[in-house]
Enzyme design. Sequence first.
Site, mmCIF file in Angstrom:
data_model
loop_
_atom_site.group_PDB
_atom_site.id
_atom_site.type_symbol
_atom_site.label_atom_id
_atom_site.label_comp_id
_atom_site.label_asym_id
_atom_site.label_seq_id
_atom_site.Cartn_x
_atom_site.Cartn_y
_atom_site.Cartn_z
ATOM 1 N N HIS A 1 71.670 92.399 -6.882
ATOM 2 C CA HIS A 1 73.107 92.505 -7.196
ATOM 3 C C HIS A 1 73.248 93.597 -8.247
ATOM 4 O O HIS A 1 73.167 93.330 -9.449
ATOM 5 C CB HIS A 1 73.637 91.169 -7.721
ATOM 6 C CG HIS A 1 73.533 90.047 -6.735
ATOM 7 N ND1 HIS A 1 74.637 89.508 -6.092
ATOM 8 C CD2 HIS A 1 72.453 89.374 -6.239
ATOM 9 C CE1 HIS A 1 74.240 88.545 -5.264
ATOM 10 N NE2 HIS A 1 72.919 88.442 -5.344
ATOM 11 N N GLN B 1 81.453 86.354 -3.437
ATOM 12 C CA GLN B 1 80.812 85.455 -4.400
ATOM 13 C C GLN B 1 81.536 84.116 -4.572
ATOM 14 O O GLN B 1 80.913 83.074 -4.719
ATOM 15 C CB GLN B 1 80.705 86.151 -5.766
ATOM 16 C CG GLN B 1 80.194 85.284 -6.906
ATOM 17 C CD GLN B 1 78.725 84.931 -6.779
ATOM 18 O OE1 GLN B 1 77.854 85.710 -7.101
ATOM 19 N NE2 GLN B 1 78.445 83.718 -6.300
ATOM 20 N N ASP C 1 66.670 90.120 -6.767
ATOM 21 C CA ASP C 1 67.969 89.451 -6.880
ATOM 22 C C ASP C 1 68.757 89.919 -8.110
ATOM 23 O O ASP C 1 69.879 90.381 -7.987
ATOM 24 C CB ASP C 1 67.804 87.929 -6.900
ATOM 25 C CG ASP C 1 69.071 87.179 -6.485
ATOM 26 O OD1 ASP C 1 69.987 87.815 -5.929
ATOM 27 O OD2 ASP C 1 69.134 85.959 -6.713
ATOM 28 N N TRP D 1 72.486 85.424 -14.174
ATOM 29 C CA TRP D 1 71.627 84.486 -13.450
ATOM 30 C C TRP D 1 70.169 84.596 -13.883
ATOM 31 O O TRP D 1 69.382 83.686 -13.662
ATOM 32 C CB TRP D 1 71.735 84.743 -11.933
ATOM 33 C CG TRP D 1 73.090 84.410 -11.414
ATOM 34 C CD1 TRP D 1 73.539 83.171 -11.035
ATOM 35 C CD2 TRP D 1 74.191 85.316 -11.228
ATOM 36 N NE1 TRP D 1 74.837 83.269 -10.618
ATOM 37 C CE2 TRP D 1 75.262 84.554 -10.720
ATOM 38 C CE3 TRP D 1 74.370 86.685 -11.424
ATOM 39 C CZ2 TRP D 1 76.507 85.123 -10.422
ATOM 40 C CZ3 TRP D 1 75.601 87.246 -11.131
ATOM 41 C CH2 TRP D 1 76.657 86.467 -10.637
HETATM 42 N N1 17E Z 1 75.271 85.055 -6.870
HETATM 43 C C1 17E Z 1 74.789 84.024 -6.139
HETATM 44 O O1 17E Z 1 75.557 83.305 -5.484
HETATM 45 N N2 17E Z 1 73.468 83.775 -6.134
HETATM 46 C C2 17E Z 1 72.647 84.551 -6.832
HETATM 47 N N3 17E Z 1 71.342 84.282 -6.801
HETATM 48 C C3 17E Z 1 73.153 85.625 -7.593
HETATM 49 C C4 17E Z 1 74.471 85.848 -7.585
HETATM 50 C C5 17E Z 1 72.233 86.472 -8.384
HETATM 51 FE FE FE2 Z 2 71.582 86.893 -4.391
#
Ligand code: 17E
Ligand code: FE2
Length: 422
Positions: A63, A156, A313, A319
Site C-alpha cells: 500500500h 478500503q 504489504d 498497520w
Molecule cells: N488495509 C487492509 O485492509 N489490510 C491491510 N493489511 C492493509 C491495509 C495494510
Molecule cells: Fe493489503
Amino acid sequence: MTYDLVLRRGRLITFDTESESVDIGFKDGLITAISADLKESADQELDLNEKLVSPPFVESHIHLDSVLTAGQPRWNESGTLFEGIKIWGDRKREISLEDVKNRALTMLKQQAAQGILFVRTHADVSEPQLIALQALLELRDEVKHWMTVQVVAFPQDGIYSDSQNEILLEKALEMGADAVGGIPHYELTREDGVRSVKRVFELAAKYNRLIDIHCDEIDDEQSRFLEVVAAEAIHTQIGNRVTASHTTAFGSYNNAYAYKLMGFLQRAQINFIANPLINITLQGRADSYPKRRGVTRVKELWQHGLNVSFGHDCVQDPWYSLGTGSMLDVAHMGVHICHMTGREEVNACYQMVTQNAAKTLHIEDKYGIAIGKPASLIVLNERDAYDAIRIRNQPRYVVSQGKIVASTIPATTSFSSTGNCI
Ligand code: 17E
Ligand code: FE2
C-alpha cells in the site's frame, strides 16, 4: 558498438542444477546476448566475478499510499487491522497529491535499491477525492523508465458501507487503475460481502482489468469469501487474472472444509498473495494461548500447485510500523511462519518474491533473463537463493531497462582475535 553494457562472468541463478557462468550483453534497454564468452566489448563493462545474477524482486502487494506515515496521527496500540483502518481513516483526510507522491517515490527508490523493479500497489479509493489513486497513477507514469508500477483500486472501507463507494470504485477504473479490488470480510454483512465479490468480477469484465481482492483477512474461521472468489473464477474461467490477497482465515478453517476448498481452488486456478511480515503481527490479537500464526496455508497451496507469492504489504504505516521494503525480509519471515525450512521450500520462498509474483502481475513478457527481454536484473553477493534469504544483503547491482540504477558495496568487518580491531 554492439552493446551498451556487458556484464561479464555472472552466474545465472538456478534452483536444481549448478549455475553456469555467462556474459550478458545489453543494447537499447534489452538483453541481446547471453553467452559463455562474449567476444565484442562495450562502452561499459563490469566483471561480476562469478556473482549470482537473478531476475529482480517483484513486490506483489504493498500500500504505497500509506507508506511512511507510522505514528500519524497516532500509533496503532492494539496492533489490529481494524485500529489501523481507523487511524488511516483519520490520516487520509489530510492527504494531498504531493504528500502521497513524495512518500511513495521515496519508497520506490528504497525498493529499487533493494532489487525490486516491479510493484503492485493498492490505492485506497474509498476517499471521496480519489487523491491517493490520482497520485499513484501519476507516479506510475513518471517512474516507468526505471520501475514498473501497477495500481489496484482498493475500496478500503467496503464497497457497500457508504453509498458513494461503489461509484468511486468504478470511477477509479475509468481513471486507469490496472486492477480492481475488494474487501468482502469488512462489508457490513455476509450478504454484502458476497455481493461485493460479484461486483468486482463484473467491473473487471466491463473494464478488462485484473482482480486483486483483500480476502478473509481476519482470524474468523467463519469468514468464507475465498470460496466465493473461487466460484466466480470457475464460472468466468479467468482464474489466472484473479488474486486473493491475505486469506488469513484459511489458516483457521477446519481441515475438513480446507480439504474441500483446496479442490475448488485447484479448479479455479487463482493466484494467492500472503503477507507474512505484517499478518504475523496483525492476526492472533484476539487469541490468548495458544496464539494462531494468522497466515494462509502457503505451504499446502504451493504443494497443490497453486501460484503463491509473498508481499510486504506495509512499510511504516498504521498497520505495520517497521520494515524497509526488502523482499528478502518478507521471504525470510515466510520461511519461518509457513514452516518452509526444507531446502526446496526455501528456494520456493525465493520464487514467491520473484517469478511467482511476476506471474500474478501478468508481467511475464517483460520479466526474466532471456534474449529479447528488458535488461532488468539484479546481481547478488551470495552464492545462491538460500543464502540470499539467510543473509538478506542488498544486491550488489540493480540493472533496470539496461541502466545500473543502484549499486551497494557490502559492509566489511575487521576481526582481530587479540581484541584490537582496526
Ligand atoms: N488495509 C487492509 O485492509 N489490510 C491491510 N493489511 C492493509 C491495509 C495494510
Ligand atoms: Fe493489503
